[in-house]
Design a protein around this motif. Sequence first.
Motif: not given
Length: 1935
Positions: A1186-1207
């Motif tokens: 998760i940390h790895d994906y977020l550090t990439k700074g790709h906007e869409m990936t961050s949106i998908g990941l944050l919403l997914g993890v929260s859900a």
Amino acid sequence: MQQKGAELSSSWIFCWCSGRILYAELPDPQKFVCFFHLDHTNFEALSLPLRGTCDFCNPLGFQESWLLRRGVSDVGEEVEYDEELYVAGNMVIWSKGSKSQASAVYKAFTVDSPVLQALWCDFTIPQEKSEKVDSNEEIVEKCICILQSSCINVHSIEGKDYIASLPFQVANVWPTKYGLLFERSSSSHEVPPSPPREPLPTMFSMLHPLDEITPLVCKSGGVFGLARVQYVADYTLRIVFLTAEPSIVMTYDTGQSLHAVWALRRVKPEEQSAVLKFSEQAGTPQHVTTSSSLTAHLRSLSKGDSPVASPFQNYSSLHSQSRSVSSPSVHSRSPSISNMAALSRSHSPALGVHSFSGVQRFNFSSSTQSPRRHSVSHSPNSVSNDSFLSPETEPIVPELCIDHLWTETVMNMREKNSQASKVFITTDLYGQKFLCFLVESQLQLRCVKFQESNDKSQLIFGSVTNIQAKDAAPVESINTLLVLEGNGNLVLYTGVVRIGKVFIPGLPAPSLTMSNQMPRPSTPLDSVSTPSKPLSKHLGPLEEGVLLSPVPELRDSSKLHDCSYMDDCTFQQLGTFIHAVRDPVHNRVTLELSNSSMVRISIPEIATSELVKRCLQGIKSVLPKEGAVQMLVKWYNAYNAPGGPSYRSEWSLFVTCLMNMMGYNTDRLTWTRNLDFEGSLSPVIAPKKARPSETGSDEDWEYLINSDYHRNLESHPLARALRLDPLEASFPKDDFSPTLSLDSSTLLFTHIPAIFFVLHLIYEELKLNSLMGEGIRSLIVLLVQLARDLKLEAYLDYYYREYPALVRTSQQTCVIDQAQTGFMHHPPFFSAEPPSIFQWLSSCLKGEGAQPYPYLPGVCERSKLVVLSVALYVLGDESAVSNEASHYLFRITSGQRKQQTEPDDNRYCFRHSTSVSNLAEKLVVWMTSVGFTLRDLESLPFGVALPIRDAIYHCREQPASDWPEAVCLLIGRQDLSKQACEGNLAKGKSVLSCDVPSGAEAEEDDDGMNDMNQEVMSLIWSEDLRVQEVRRLLQSAHPVRVNVVQTPEVSDHEYIEEKENRLLQLCQRTMALPLGRGMFTLFSYHPVPTEPLPVPKLNLTGRAPPRNTTVDLNSGNIDVPPNMACWASFHNGVAAGLKIAPASQIDSAWIVYNKPKNAELANEYAGFLMALGLNGHLTKLATLNIHDYLTKGHEMTSIGLLLGVSAAKLHTMDMAITRLLSIHVPALLPPTSTELDVPHNVQVAAVIGIGLVYQGTAHRHTAEVLLAEIGRPPGPEMEYCTDRESYSLAAGLALGMVCLGHGSNLIGMSDLNVPEQLYQYMVGGHKRFQAGIHREKHKSPSYQIKEGDTINVDVTCPGATLALAMIYLKTNNRSIADWLRAPDTMYLLDFVKPEFLLLRTLARCLILWDDILPNSKWVDSNVPQIIRQNSVSLHVTELPSSEDLNLETLAQAHVYIIAGACLSLGFRFAGSENLAAFNCLFKFAKDFMKCLSAPTASITGHYNLETCLSVVLLSLAMVMAGSGNLKVLQLCRFLHKKTGGEMNYGFHLAHHMALGLLFLGGGRYSLSTSNSSIAALLCALYPHFPVHSSDNRYHLQALRHLYVLAAEPRLLVPVDVDTNTPCYTLLEVTYKGTQWYEETTEELMAPTLLPELHLLKQIRVKGPRYWELLIDLSKGTHQLKSILSKDGILYVKLRAGQLSYKEDPMGWRSLLAQTVTHRNSETRSFKPETISAFTSDPALLSFADYFCKPAVNMGQKQEILDLFSSILYECVTRENPEMLPAYIAIDQVEGLGLKNGSVVALEWLHPKALCLVVCGEEAQGAMSHFSPSGGSALATKGEMVPESQLTPWCVTAGGDVSLHSYLSGQPTEESQLSMLACFLVYHSVPTPGQLSAGGLEGSRSFSELLLKFRQLKMPVRALLRLAPLLLGNPQSMVL
């Protein structure tokens, strides 16, 4: 085999020397893997050296070793073959045997360094480590452990691998009950420690490969009797043996040369603290071994080890840097495995650090070059001892403890080296346990007896017995041990009792010349030179144990090619002798011969015949201990004598052996002598007969004349034809001499009565098993002999009545002297009247009181079961099975024997959940709890089984839905048992999940909808092809058709542009499709873990007819918006990910494995991640990734990941996720933190994420921050100025979720004034002073946006409105609702955006939840008066002008308010398919469609009307979610076709969402109306749609997917349990009553979507076609929920005579069956062919085929056929096919019972017994479905048979005479015997003994007889028959 350059060539190599096939990688011939042993090559014939000498076999001269154990099958039970772990060099090979005798490699492991040891070990995983929280038992991981010098590899069966590095050199590793136990090898320089300091621990434990290695603690009585707890640090203590059951350790003290036994257990907390405190005390030199600090020493070593070794070491001990550098003299070699290996043990890096520091602490590797390494703790410049206890590492807490149990006594003569070389536990034949250890140096096997104490808390050890032995091995399966004596003899012992020598054919018996002691090889046992033939893993089939005593593997030469090996080499060499026994498994053991070859033998069983086993067990249980063991030893010797018996004669051998032990002379007793001849000539009992003489003798002739063969021959017609005179046997006189006396000195003489009684009980037990008829006949002969000799008349008479033909009148008796009778031990349980199980049952049924029935625990289990079930069901005594059932049963045990506390299996062992209402249910549940199955029921005699079958029949009609699987199987409801069994399985792939699509659909055809379950969908929507239509509308993988006609005046270039513009319009629709497709395919697919998830392409090209040319947007002819397809591909990724069902098995690695290689697909992957969060799989993704994906700074990936993890972490308040989200929300960071540049959309996603994680928690801080964020100012640097609306809305939605439904009860938030603040955000006004932590940030106003100090309502209103709606959801709070009322004056209306009116109306209706009514009147009531009065009718062409009213505003307000009310209606009735709501909404949808085409549309505005139409359409889809309603589908299809004009991307999005909702999850899912679902739907269906595909200004598009959180599985799919296919079934659904309607019942045809479960009371599967089944929801919905979550599969079972709805929709074909069932026509008309319409049971069909079909010239058989047909008919139509065998048995007994001399069954055949005897008259009703009704041929026949045959016998056939002679005790004619017995049983005539006791002789009149017979309970009818005889008038017997 040449090497060519560097290329790797590989080939097979066969090594003759070892008989193995090797696989070599040729560049490096040292690297090889041995694949398997070849056992069938003729090695010796090749005259090659033995195995282990050639370079291929053993390139480095590795030592081999192996370990065997009993095989365990996949299911987990033990099987009859061995498993082997073979170790050589770096390899471990695990092979398993199999039923086919061949051994196969199961797994092979190759490691880096030589393997020191390999073993099996089971680790238990404590609960917190495993995810499955619901199961309460610990999970056991079965593993293989491979020990190398520096680490241990653990491989679990599930496929997990662990490597644990070892901090010290290990001498030995032992598997325990808890984990592994290590012994540290003590290196030379440690002994003794030169400076006085505490020795280091020598034993350590590791409970799981991921746990630390911790020292072992011991607790032993000190010198002064004080129990001390300390580390095991004595290097003289060595473990010689360890076992898991019981958990004990045996050690040997090399100093004192003594063995000791310890109990191994977990440490208690107080002992842990004692040890730790003890080690913390300050150490002074005086406390030499006591209190110098161990922990300190360990630490000093670990710190001083190698400072450079790894960065991690410093990480774990920052403070010790200076010290470790300060002693330069430290010289150490780092352990050979790198420190990173320690990291590899754990899966996550966080764990790695902790576990590492633990390993590091013990890193005193004993492979140091210099002893100076230890100077660390004594060198002057290093701080010593206690001061070293630095606080940075916590002490090592021990986990296992050993308690001292026993030490052997000290003898005068002690050899120094008397360590046990082999230890094992063995049980003797009586069940006593011994711990045996072999002391080789003294050639002694010492056996210590031990037993559990009464409270089972500890083991008590007894005295030691020494057996002279050179080697020994246990034979577990038969409770014996094999001892190799010094002179080379093999002897079998049981416990310490010698059984006898073992003779092995082919091995010469040790001759006298060899009796001198053979010199032992100098190597210790475990390194014996390798065998010439690898351990043969065959196991002979059953005969093997019977041929001779133990038999080697090598049998009959046709089977193996090994015969020459046998003959040539092994045994011809002189002086071959057995020099060791090894590898005992079950009853097999390997003998190692002196020439290094090995032979595997198996020791035969104690008995193979079921009957002999039973008798032995019974006799053993009543004899005293010594007697029992001696008896078994004698029997074993007789049974397994060389030349052993064949299977048939095992019983005769047993009888002979038993009678001899009782003192009979079996040679003189005719029948036992004949037994002897019939069987093999047993040399033990008759040695003289074994030597045949050539001449023959008279005895032989006599034997022949007495044989059965002779008798048969005499009666042969040929003998009569030849007129041969019958020969009489002339016996020598002594055989008839009546004085055959018994020898009273024999072993069992005194116990004869007890043994007789036990055998009688076994006889009664066998009567309850219809498969043991042979055994009964064998046993009765023995019983009769004993009864006659014990002069037990009552028993003799009893046997005579049951088996008249077997009980001959003229048989020898053996006289037992009066004097000797005194010696006999008459046990207290012996009764003069024979106990009879049938009589006991009879008297129960007649309602007479019955004595307790005697039973032998463990032997007569069936009698016990029958007695208790009758007591429970017939007598209705519920306490019978719930406590020790003493008043029905009487337990028999031997006097001296301790009452064994066996588990009391009488008690109910059902789970507490099982509901039991009546006796039948209680009986059935109890019977399954004691392990009774249908197979047992089938072997019970049919009369005994009747009551049980009756109970089963009652239960089958209406079983409870929560019964365990076994109960459902017993009552024949496979539908329920399968349901119960599926319920217990973990969620996996279900019956209905469709398989991988066939090859017909090629890759490019994949539109993402191939995996839908067609079978179920075709049942739900069977009439039309709507599913195909939906697929067509939602596919986005194929090019669209661009149809533009080229008019003559348009140039080609313009035409191309025109086509591309048209394509651009169509693409707006294509990009909106994935969202709908995600809904349609929701949770429909189980991915294959080895393949990536197929994601269909999003195709934005077109094809133009007529030439089908491709039209592409990238040609550059027209302007295409940049990044147009970004969000579309995101939605496409979500749709693909949402196909994955929540039950699928996927893990972190698979998620990462799906990551696409090319960057273009990154958006799709971002969507895929969000989808995984929504279906709950994202929790498996490792934090690192998760940390790895977020550090990439790709906007869409961050949106998908944050919403997914929260859900995935919905309403858990998970701290880790909160931290993750806070980084992306500036408001949640501390004021001083660095400002991170987070993209705006990511902030929006994070805010919503906070709302999801804190949903419904009313968390104060979060609520406060979110409240402030709704009105967040744009900021001085304009950092928040764009798309502020979506952020404000997100903050409002998140605030609503946090306080969801709390209303005015927001505890502790009153000072925040939440509702007032929200109201202000909604209507505007002055800003309040910012009270939050961020007020510093926003002091200065924005430099570019002039907002002033008032609230910008256009930004804050939507969020605030929805926040109010969610906080007050369903609270019916009028005051808040009035704030939201639409304004009713023109002036106020001008202040509100019409769109906001939609939101206000929606919010108001959601608060006043209970007021929503599904009719248009209610919808209109939401519109204020002023608007209603001035609403413009649809047909006016131009506007009426008006000065004071703005009609445009009014018209817009009107449509938006109506749309808002419609939307609230959609929420209120979401997923309910409410018809009124549907009609109401459908009407408004039609109205809006008309409006759009009306001339006045321009007033309201097309955009507004389209928005409202979309909202109403979504509301319709919500109400009809999952139902696939046709009218809504037509609307959606109509709107799908509209492209161009006002139709933008957002409207398409809405229409296809509606289409998706309509077919949610392929019809399997629907929407819920819980608070949480409404919140999710508000986010997903927010009624402002994006204008173009990258528009996120008002609402983040990603939130549209949150509808998943509101979807719940509600489809119930009935699956026919026999065919395993879905089918139609009628359901009756009962609703609970509510304030709107009474309790109502509705019929539905399943498969159907159920209403929401909280509305339901119960669901019933209705008859008549299927068995009824009730799911009661009043007890809780968990059962139904689990059914629905597993694809909604409900198993149903078709009743006999019915066809499914698919085959017979109207029920007409079953009608044919019904006319016959109701007996409208005579049964004769029943044609067996029609049986197939009734039942699909193959057994019944073939019965009809073979027994009921008429054939040519039947003659007499026609009657039987008719009977069979009517029986079959009866059984099938009445739903009890299991009665078929019973009916036929009844018929057979009536026909044959009188002929074949067995009257046993007649007991149950009094005319009463047939159907009425069960519980007397009142049970007639209950049993009526078992007794064939009126017309059946059987009932009438049953009444008449015995009567019709016995009456003439009494009158004419001399019956009266034989009866008279019976009653007066004179012998009866042979020919009359069986009829007489039949008469006695049928009329229950008392025995002559009872008659004389009753004083009936002198009776004069019938009335006197009646009086006297009252005590004998004899039926009057029988008395009438006997009266003439008793009154002295024998002629008039027939009345």
